[in-house]
Design a protein around this motif. Structure first.
Motif, PDB file in Angstrom:
ATOM      1  N   THR A  96      40.510  37.787  56.039  1.00 11.98           N
ATOM      2  CA  THR A  96      40.139  37.208  54.746  1.00 11.98           C
ATOM      3  C   THR A  96      39.172  36.036  54.856  1.00 11.98           C
ATOM      4  N   GLN A  97      39.068  35.438  56.038  1.00  6.22           N
ATOM      5  CA  GLN A  97      38.108  34.345  56.215  1.00  6.22           C
ATOM      6  C   GLN A  97      36.712  34.866  56.512  1.00  6.22           C
ATOM      7  N   ARG A  98      36.615  35.824  57.424  1.00  2.00           N
ATOM      8  CA  ARG A  98      35.297  36.350  57.799  1.00  2.00           C
ATOM      9  C   ARG A  98      34.883  37.536  56.939  1.00  2.00           C
ATOM     10  N   ARG A  99      35.837  38.105  56.171  1.00  4.77           N
ATOM     11  CA  ARG A  99      35.590  39.257  55.314  1.00  4.77           C
ATOM     12  C   ARG A  99      35.024  40.439  56.111  1.00  4.77           C
ATOM     13  N   VAL A 100      35.719  40.744  57.219  1.00  6.88           N
ATOM     14  CA  VAL A 100      35.402  41.915  58.031  1.00  6.88           C
ATOM     15  C   VAL A 100      36.713  42.623  58.363  1.00  6.88           C
ATOM     16  N   LEU A 101      36.617  43.875  58.780  1.00  4.75           N
ATOM     17  CA  LEU A 101      37.805  44.605  59.195  1.00  4.75           C
ATOM     18  C   LEU A 101      38.138  44.276  60.645  1.00  4.75           C
ATOM     19  N   VAL A 102      39.434  44.125  60.921  1.00  7.47           N
ATOM     20  CA  VAL A 102      39.874  43.915  62.298  1.00  7.47           C
ATOM     21  C   VAL A 102      40.791  45.033  62.778  1.00  7.47           C
ATOM     22  N   GLY A 103      41.199  45.925  61.885  1.00  7.79           N
ATOM     23  CA  GLY A 103      42.071  47.024  62.277  1.00  7.79           C
ATOM     24  C   GLY A 103      42.147  48.076  61.205  1.00  7.79           C
ATOM     25  N   ALA A 104      42.561  49.287  61.596  1.00  6.12           N
ATOM     26  CA  ALA A 104      42.718  50.379  60.637  1.00  6.12           C
ATOM     27  C   ALA A 104      43.677  51.408  61.208  1.00  6.12           C
ATOM     28  N   THR A 105      44.438  52.055  60.326  1.00  2.00           N
ATOM     29  CA  THR A 105      45.372  53.104  60.716  1.00  2.00           C
ATOM     30  C   THR A 105      45.251  54.266  59.744  1.00  2.00           C
ATOM     31  N   PHE A 106      45.227  55.484  60.277  1.00  8.09           N
ATOM     32  CA  PHE A 106      45.170  56.688  59.450  1.00  8.09           C
ATOM     33  C   PHE A 106      46.293  57.625  59.870  1.00  8.09           C
ATOM     34  N   VAL A 107      47.011  58.166  58.903  1.00  4.53           N
ATOM     35  CA  VAL A 107      48.055  59.159  59.160  1.00  4.53           C
ATOM     36  C   VAL A 107      47.803  60.329  58.228  1.00  4.53           C
ATOM     37  N   GLY A 108      47.620  61.511  58.789  1.00  8.88           N
ATOM     38  CA  GLY A 108      47.357  62.683  57.969  1.00  8.88           C
ATOM     39  C   GLY A 108      46.693  63.768  58.784  1.00  8.88           C
ATOM     40  N   PRO A 109      46.387  64.917  58.159  1.00 11.16           N
ATOM     41  CA  PRO A 109      45.702  65.994  58.872  1.00 11.16           C
ATOM     42  C   PRO A 109      44.367  65.524  59.441  1.00 11.16           C
ATOM     43  N   ASP A 110      44.131  65.830  60.708  1.00  4.01           N
ATOM     44  CA  ASP A 110      42.875  65.474  61.381  1.00  4.01           C
ATOM     45  C   ASP A 110      42.564  63.985  61.295  1.00  4.01           C
ATOM     46  N   ALA A 111      43.582  63.158  61.300  1.00  7.67           N
ATOM     47  CA  ALA A 111      43.373  61.710  61.200  1.00  7.67           C
ATOM     48  C   ALA A 111      42.555  61.173  62.364  1.00  7.67           C
ATOM     49  N   GLY A 112      42.616  61.840  63.506  1.00 12.01           N
ATOM     50  CA  GLY A 112      41.838  61.391  64.649  1.00 12.01           C
ATOM     51  C   GLY A 112      40.347  61.452  64.396  1.00 12.01           C
ATOM     52  N   GLU A 113      39.916  62.421  63.580  1.00 16.39           N
ATOM     53  CA  GLU A 113      38.496  62.551  63.289  1.00 16.39           C
ATOM     54  C   GLU A 113      38.014  61.487  62.301  1.00 16.39           C
ATOM     55  N   MET A 114      38.940  60.795  61.650  1.00 12.93           N
ATOM     56  CA  MET A 114      38.568  59.763  60.690  1.00 12.93           C
ATOM     57  C   MET A 114      38.433  58.389  61.341  1.00 12.93           C
ATOM     58  N   LEU A 115      38.810  58.279  62.610  1.00 14.09           N
ATOM     59  CA  LEU A 115      38.966  56.971  63.217  1.00 14.09           C
ATOM     60  C   LEU A 115      37.652  56.294  63.584  1.00 14.09           C
ATOM     61  N   HIS A 116      36.659  57.073  64.011  1.00 16.92           N
ATOM     62  CA  HIS A 116      35.492  56.426  64.604  1.00 16.92           C
ATOM     63  C   HIS A 116      34.701  55.582  63.603  1.00 16.92           C
ATOM     64  N   ALA A 117      34.694  55.985  62.345  1.00 15.69           N
ATOM     65  CA  ALA A 117      34.012  55.144  61.357  1.00 15.69           C
ATOM     66  C   ALA A 117      34.655  53.766  61.306  1.00 15.69           C
ATOM     67  N   ALA A 118      35.990  53.724  61.358  1.00 18.59           N
ATOM     68  CA  ALA A 118      36.692  52.439  61.364  1.00 18.59           C
ATOM     69  C   ALA A 118      36.401  51.662  62.641  1.00 18.59           C
ATOM     70  N   THR A 119      36.323  52.374  63.768  1.00 19.25           N
ATOM     71  CA  THR A 119      36.031  51.713  65.033  1.00 19.25           C
ATOM     72  C   THR A 119      34.664  51.047  64.989  1.00 19.25           C
ATOM     73  N   ILE A 120      33.686  51.726  64.419  1.00 20.50           N
ATOM     74  CA  ILE A 120      32.346  51.146  64.309  1.00 20.50           C
ATOM     75  C   ILE A 120      32.374  49.902  63.419  1.00 20.50           C
TER      76      ILE A 120
END
Length: 518
Positions: free
Chosen positions: A460-484
């Motif tokens: 909330t101070q820097r207004r950037v993402l520091v983590g993300a979690t996805f649970v669902g079908p093919d959730a692994g394919e959704m991860l890299h956008a969050a990683t970037i």
């Protein structure tokens, strides 16, 4: 019998996926590299972990998707023999000839045998005489099986990539029961009628899912909840799904003892295994898989020969490294390590990332040739980026801020960065933003029964993402956008202009921002 000393610029101990990557990168500025491996080149991931386990899970996932999709016929029970045959194909029948060909084609020298440190820049390789060859250690068999010692001298650096090994709890009877580890679970030639799985981590939940899909009656026992390294809701959703598959999921239980008549005796298969629980209950099954953890493989590495005693090692005997993957406490700075043996981030993908870092460090520090695919020669000091953080290719900073993990259960679980609890414990000012994936238009066209949940952590101070979690079908394919987004520290105001396609599940990114107030 001892062979004369052989000299290379770099010696890599451990020829799994991590060691191969380190060796390849280190060789790119003209350095000669020996790659030492006692088992199969390609290592755990290729033959007993990542690859075969995903094949065992794939048939059940496709079958479930077909059953949930209107207009498709029920595919019926899986063809177990066909699934195991496909597993054997993926592992090349546990034959590493293809990997040997790749290693030699990359200009590396493979050496068969158990490698251990024997002094400054010296590696002792114990190898059966049948594996000794004057050129690569992979040549024609010779007479006899007397162990032979090869001494490999590194002019510049030794890189340790020996991985990790499973550990058994000290529960009475466990060791004597001939339990499966992940190796036996992924290479079994038949599906047992029943299986008890001890451990609620990644291996435990994936193998419980796979064997339930393949027709075994599975009981999963975990002292805590499932997937304790992830957000709590992820483990809860996986537990619900496993229960729906018929797995008897029991959390908050301890195994007090294990009994198995006939285990360890030659001739004939052992009898069923009986597990006694802390609540007095008993479970009997045809096989038992113990997946309660792994430790760095340093037990017979010869670390004492280079001045590293127990006090210089990390948790579980890990080699302590700096951001360039140089091992601490070794005079001269010639010893490096990467992968599970460092205890930093025990996954194949993080280990390969560390291997790329250390390979580039060694190539730049000691190499002489510079080409299009090579790092610049010279001493690679980490370049400092915004807010004092190192963004250099010579520093494995993602191990601390952007570790990634994917669990291939049904539903899949993927995450990057810390959990909310971990972030708060580290003093980060975070706000969790969650969203039900079934509310996204892209999910509605996937299948009527689509369910999932996603969450991001906003600093909330820097207004950037520091983590993300996805649970669902093919959730692994959704991860890299969050990683970037996490690695790039992309401001939320800029993420607002990253337009997700409609109708896809990735539209959840818009919903995250809207929920946060943008």
């Amino acid at each position: 019998m001892s062979l004369s000393e052989e000299t290379f610029d770099v010696v890599v101990i451990g020829g799994g996926a991590v060691g191969e990557n380190a060796a390849d990168r280190a060789s790119r500025t003209g350095l000669s590299v020996a790659l030492v491996e006692s088992e199969l080149l390609g290592g755990e991931c290729s033959y007993w972990a990542c690859m075969p386990s995903k094949v065992l899970l794939r048939a059940g996932a496709v079958r479930a998707l077909a059953r949930e999709t209107p207009g498709l016929r029920d595919p019926g029970a899986p063809d177990v023999a066909a699934v195991l045959a496909r597993r054997d194909e993926i592992t090349s029948g546990w034959d590493d000839a293809g990997q040997v060909s790749w290693v030699e084609g990359a200009g590396l020298t493979p050496v068969r045998g158990h490698g251990r440190l024997a002094g400054e820049r010296l590696v002792e390789v114990t190898v059966p005489e049948s594996a000794v060859s004057s050129e690569s250690g992979l040549g024609e068999a010779e007479t006899g099986q007397t162990p032979v010692t090869r001494l490999l001298r590194a002019r510049h650096a030794v890189i340790v990539a020996t991985g990790s090994v499973p550990v058994l709890p000290d529960t009475p009877g466990v060791a004597e029961a001939s339990p499966w580890s992940s190796r036996e679970a992924t290479s079994a030639d038949a599906v047992p009628e029943s299986l008890v799985v001890v451990g609620g981590g990644v291996v435990g939940v994936e193998m419980a899912n796979a064997y339930a899909d393949l027709g075994a009656q599975v009981t999963l026992l975990s002292r805590g909840g499932l997937l304790s390294g992830a957000e709590p809701f992820a483990g809860e959703m996986v537990a619900d799904s496993l229960s729906g598959l018929g797995v008897d999921v029991r959390t908050g239980v301890d195994v007090k003892s294990v009994e198995r008549p006939g285990a360890g005796l030659e001739g004939g298969a052992p009898g069923p295994v009986t597990v006694t629980l802390s609540d007095g209950g008993k479970i009997t099954a045809a096989e038992i898989l113990v997946a309660t953890g792994r430790v760095p493989r340093t037990g017979d590495l010869g670390v004492e020969s280079v001045g590293l005693d127990g006090s210089a090692l990390g948790r579980g005997g890990a080699l302590v490294v700096d951001e360039s993957m140089q091992v601490s406490g070794v005079p001269g700075g010639w010893l490096y390590a990467c992968g599970d043996v460092t205890g930093r981030a025990p996954t194949t993908h993080q280990g390969k990332y560390q291997a790329r870092v250390v390979g580039d460090v060694v190539a730049a520090r000691y190499g002489t040739e510079v080409g299009d695919r090579s790092p610049t020669s010279g001493d690679p000091e980490p370049a400092v980026g915004q807010e004092g953080k190192a963004w250099s290719r010579y520093a494995a900073t993602a191990d601390h801020t952007a570790r990634v993990q994917v669990v291939f259960t049904r539903p899949q679980v993927s995450w990057v960065g810390p959990t909310e609890r971990q972030a708060r414990a580290a003093g980060l000012p975070v706000e969790a933003v969650s969203y039900d994936l079934s509310w996204v238009a892209g999910a509605s066209v996937e299948s009527p029964g689509y369910s999932g949940r996603a969450q991001v952590l906003v600093d909330t101070q820097r207004r950037v993402l520091v983590g993300a979690t996805f649970v669902g079908p093919d959730a692994g394919e959704m991860l890299h956008a969050a990683t970037i987004a996490v690695v790039g520290e992309v401001p939320l105001d800029r993420l607002w202009h990253a337009v997700p396609a409609y109708p896809t599940v990735s539209e959840v990114w818009l919903r995250f921002l809207e929920s946060y107030g943008l």
